[in-house]
Design a protein around this motif. Structure first.
Motif, PDB file in Angstrom:
ATOM      1  N   ALA A 187       0.828  -1.203   0.000  1.00 52.78           N
ATOM      2  CA  ALA A 187       0.000   0.000   0.000  1.00 52.78           C
ATOM      3  C   ALA A 187       0.866   1.258   0.000  1.00 52.78           C
ATOM      4  CB  ALA A 187      -0.933  -0.009   1.211  1.00 52.78           C
ATOM      5  N   THR A 188       1.931   1.233   0.793  1.00 50.53           N
ATOM      6  CA  THR A 188       2.830   2.377   0.856  1.00 50.53           C
ATOM      7  C   THR A 188       3.494   2.635  -0.494  1.00 50.53           C
ATOM      8  OG1 THR A 188       3.266   1.916   3.197  1.00 50.53           O
ATOM      9  CG2 THR A 188       4.815   3.339   2.069  1.00 50.53           C
ATOM     10  N   ASP A 232     -11.911   5.450 -12.458  1.00 48.64           N
ATOM     11  CA  ASP A 232     -12.759   5.102 -11.321  1.00 48.64           C
ATOM     12  C   ASP A 232     -12.197   3.907 -10.569  1.00 48.64           C
ATOM     13  OD1 ASP A 232     -15.146   5.861  -9.881  1.00 48.64           O
ATOM     14  OD2 ASP A 232     -16.003   3.952 -10.524  1.00 48.64           O
ATOM     15  N   GLU A 233     -11.564   2.984 -11.276  1.00 46.68           N
ATOM     16  CA  GLU A 233     -10.927   1.876 -10.583  1.00 46.68           C
ATOM     17  C   GLU A 233      -9.756   2.383  -9.730  1.00 46.68           C
ATOM     18  OE1 GLU A 233      -9.499  -2.699 -11.289  1.00 46.68           O
ATOM     19  OE2 GLU A 233      -9.252  -1.306 -12.956  1.00 46.68           O
ATOM     20  N   VAL A 234      -8.993   3.329 -10.254  1.00 50.83           N
ATOM     21  CA  VAL A 234      -7.920   3.933  -9.468  1.00 50.83           C
ATOM     22  C   VAL A 234      -8.503   4.629  -8.233  1.00 50.83           C
ATOM     23  CG1 VAL A 234      -6.153   5.737  -9.443  1.00 50.83           C
ATOM     24  CG2 VAL A 234      -6.325   4.183 -11.396  1.00 50.83           C
ATOM     25  N   ARG A 235      -9.607   5.344  -8.418  1.00 47.84           N
ATOM     26  CA  ARG A 235     -10.247   6.037  -7.290  1.00 47.84           C
ATOM     27  C   ARG A 235     -10.672   5.045  -6.203  1.00 47.84           C
ATOM     28  NH1 ARG A 235     -15.090   6.438  -5.333  1.00 47.84           N
ATOM     29  NH2 ARG A 235     -15.947   5.212  -7.057  1.00 47.84           N
ATOM     30  N   ARG A 236     -11.300   3.951  -6.603  1.00 48.46           N
ATOM     31  CA  ARG A 236     -11.746   2.962  -5.620  1.00 48.46           C
ATOM     32  C   ARG A 236     -10.559   2.301  -4.931  1.00 48.46           C
ATOM     33  NH1 ARG A 236     -13.875  -0.825  -8.453  1.00 48.46           N
ATOM     34  NH2 ARG A 236     -14.128   0.116 -10.505  1.00 48.46           N
ATOM     35  N   PHE A 237      -9.491   2.050  -5.683  1.00 52.42           N
ATOM     36  CA  PHE A 237      -8.284   1.481  -5.103  1.00 52.42           C
ATOM     37  C   PHE A 237      -7.658   2.468  -4.123  1.00 52.42           C
ATOM     38  CE2 PHE A 237      -3.681   0.536  -5.248  1.00 52.42           C
ATOM     39  CZ  PHE A 237      -3.707  -0.801  -4.868  1.00 52.42           C
ATOM     40  N   ARG A 238      -7.634   3.742  -4.494  1.00 52.52           N
ATOM     41  CA  ARG A 238      -7.102   4.778  -3.610  1.00 52.52           C
ATOM     42  C   ARG A 238      -7.864   4.811  -2.284  1.00 52.52           C
ATOM     43  NH1 ARG A 238      -8.102   9.187  -1.203  1.00 52.52           N
ATOM     44  NH2 ARG A 238      -6.666  10.987  -1.136  1.00 52.52           N
ATOM     45  N   ASN A 239      -9.186   4.647  -2.362  1.00 51.09           N
ATOM     46  CA  ASN A 239      -9.982   4.656  -1.134  1.00 51.09           C
ATOM     47  C   ASN A 239      -9.658   3.459  -0.254  1.00 51.09           C
ATOM     48  OD1 ASN A 239     -11.174   7.025  -1.915  1.00 51.09           O
ATOM     49  ND2 ASN A 239     -13.056   6.084  -2.665  1.00 51.09           N
ATOM     50  N   ARG A 240      -9.373   2.330  -0.844  1.00 51.55           N
ATOM     51  CA  ARG A 240      -8.964   1.161  -0.062  1.00 51.55           C
ATOM     52  C   ARG A 240      -7.626   1.420   0.629  1.00 51.55           C
ATOM     53  NH1 ARG A 240     -11.743  -3.361  -0.585  1.00 51.55           N
ATOM     54  NH2 ARG A 240      -9.996  -4.646   0.112  1.00 51.55           N
ATOM     55  N   LEU A 241      -6.729   2.076  -0.082  1.00 48.64           N
ATOM     56  CA  LEU A 241      -5.454   2.439   0.544  1.00 48.64           C
ATOM     57  C   LEU A 241      -5.693   3.365   1.734  1.00 48.64           C
ATOM     58  CD1 LEU A 241      -3.266   3.286  -2.606  1.00 48.64           C
ATOM     59  CD2 LEU A 241      -3.233   1.164  -1.278  1.00 48.64           C
ATOM     60  N   ALA A 242      -6.549   4.359   1.538  1.00 49.19           N
ATOM     61  CA  ALA A 242      -6.787   5.354   2.580  1.00 49.19           C
ATOM     62  C   ALA A 242      -7.428   4.748   3.817  1.00 49.19           C
ATOM     63  CB  ALA A 242      -7.668   6.474   2.034  1.00 49.19           C
ATOM     64  N   VAL A 269      -5.110  -4.913   0.095  1.00 51.84           N
ATOM     65  CA  VAL A 269      -5.044  -4.647  -1.341  1.00 51.84           C
ATOM     66  C   VAL A 269      -4.273  -5.737  -2.073  1.00 51.84           C
ATOM     67  CG1 VAL A 269      -5.272  -2.146  -1.101  1.00 51.84           C
ATOM     68  CG2 VAL A 269      -2.990  -3.180  -1.062  1.00 51.84           C
ATOM     69  N   HIS A 270      -3.769  -6.717  -1.320  1.00 48.39           N
ATOM     70  CA  HIS A 270      -2.899  -7.724  -1.933  1.00 48.39           C
ATOM     71  C   HIS A 270      -3.644  -8.614  -2.910  1.00 48.39           C
ATOM     72  CE1 HIS A 270      -4.504 -10.934   0.740  1.00 48.39           C
ATOM     73  NE2 HIS A 270      -4.560  -9.962   1.640  1.00 48.39           N
ATOM     74  N   GLU A 271      -4.981  -8.681  -2.820  1.00 52.23           N
ATOM     75  CA  GLU A 271      -5.736  -9.504  -3.751  1.00 52.23           C
ATOM     76  C   GLU A 271      -6.329  -8.680  -4.891  1.00 52.23           C
ATOM     77  OE1 GLU A 271      -8.549 -11.611  -1.328  1.00 52.23           O
ATOM     78  OE2 GLU A 271      -7.126 -13.230  -0.916  1.00 52.23           O
TER      79      GLU A 271
END
Length: 230
Positions: A44-45, A164-174, A179-181
């Protein structure tokens, strides 16, 4: 360097429900789960830098396209019609700045205070075929498309879907979610590709400076040996 598996309090510190998601990956083995959690944090980092760069590139490029030949606070131009979700996003940014003491925030301060969701939303279609509320015809074709000169044959819908996929992934990071899967290789490639739609230098920075690949290559070592770096 410490092996997370040697920290008996870690599962409770993370909370049972959160830790269980990692234990399930290794059939209930807490030692491997602890190591996977640490490696997930490392992954994530590694993504935060590229995602942050792309967010800045996108919002500045779209902002520049929308303000060209008009006022910098283009959202206050009476000819610009925004759906409630985008209008709320801008209003929320203005309210946040005012709470911080900026009674009349400059347009660039408002832009910096907005979320990625605003800019992703502006690449959506709005209300299709509506003469007033179709983003395709009122925002994209006359202006926003020029924010992505390297788009080539990629259509607006395809760009929006990837953003939008990047946005949703960013929210998971936040929210410190696993996120490993996720399809991390595809997301990594999309970060570079979308940056390239804006400018080749943007893509070069993300592609040339990212450490995602190094972290992905370390997964087996991190989980098998506990050599964790967060």
């Amino acid at each position: 360097m410490i092996d997370p598996a040697t920290l008996p309090a870690l599962p409770d510190l993370l909370s049972a429900p959160r830790f269980e998601r990692y234990r399930n990956r290794y059939a209930g083995r807490s030692d491997l789960a602890a190591r996977l959690y640490a490696w997930n944090t490392e992954l994530a980092t590694a993504f935060w830098g590229p995602v942050g760069c792309l967010e800045v590139f996108v919002r500045n490029a779209v902002h520049d396209a929308l303000r060209r030949d008009r006022r910098d606070d283009w959202w206050n131009d009476p000819t610009v019609r925004l759906l409630d979700r985008e209008r709320r996003a801008i209003d929320d940014a203005v309210r946040t700045l005012r709470r911080r003491g900026e009674l009349d925030p400059a347009p660039d301060r408002v832009v910096a205070a907005t979320s990625l969701g605003l800019w992703v939303g502006l690449t959506d279609g709005g209300i299709p075929r509506d003469p007033m509320w179709s983003y395709e015809t009122t925002l994209w074709q006359p202006r926003i498309v020029h924010a992505f000169p390297g788009l080539g044959n990629v259509r607006r819908k395809q760009l929006h879907r990837r953003l939008d996929e990047v946005r949703r992934f960013r929210n998971r990071l936040a929210h410190h979610e696993p996120v490993h899967e996720a399809p991390v290789e595809r997301i990594r490639d999309d970060l570079v590709a979308i940056a390239g739609f804006i400018h080749s230098d943007a893509a070069a920075l993300i592609a040339g400076a990212q450490r995602i690949d190094a972290v992905l290559a370390r997964k087996r070592t991190a989980v098998e040996t506990g050599a964790s770096v967060i």
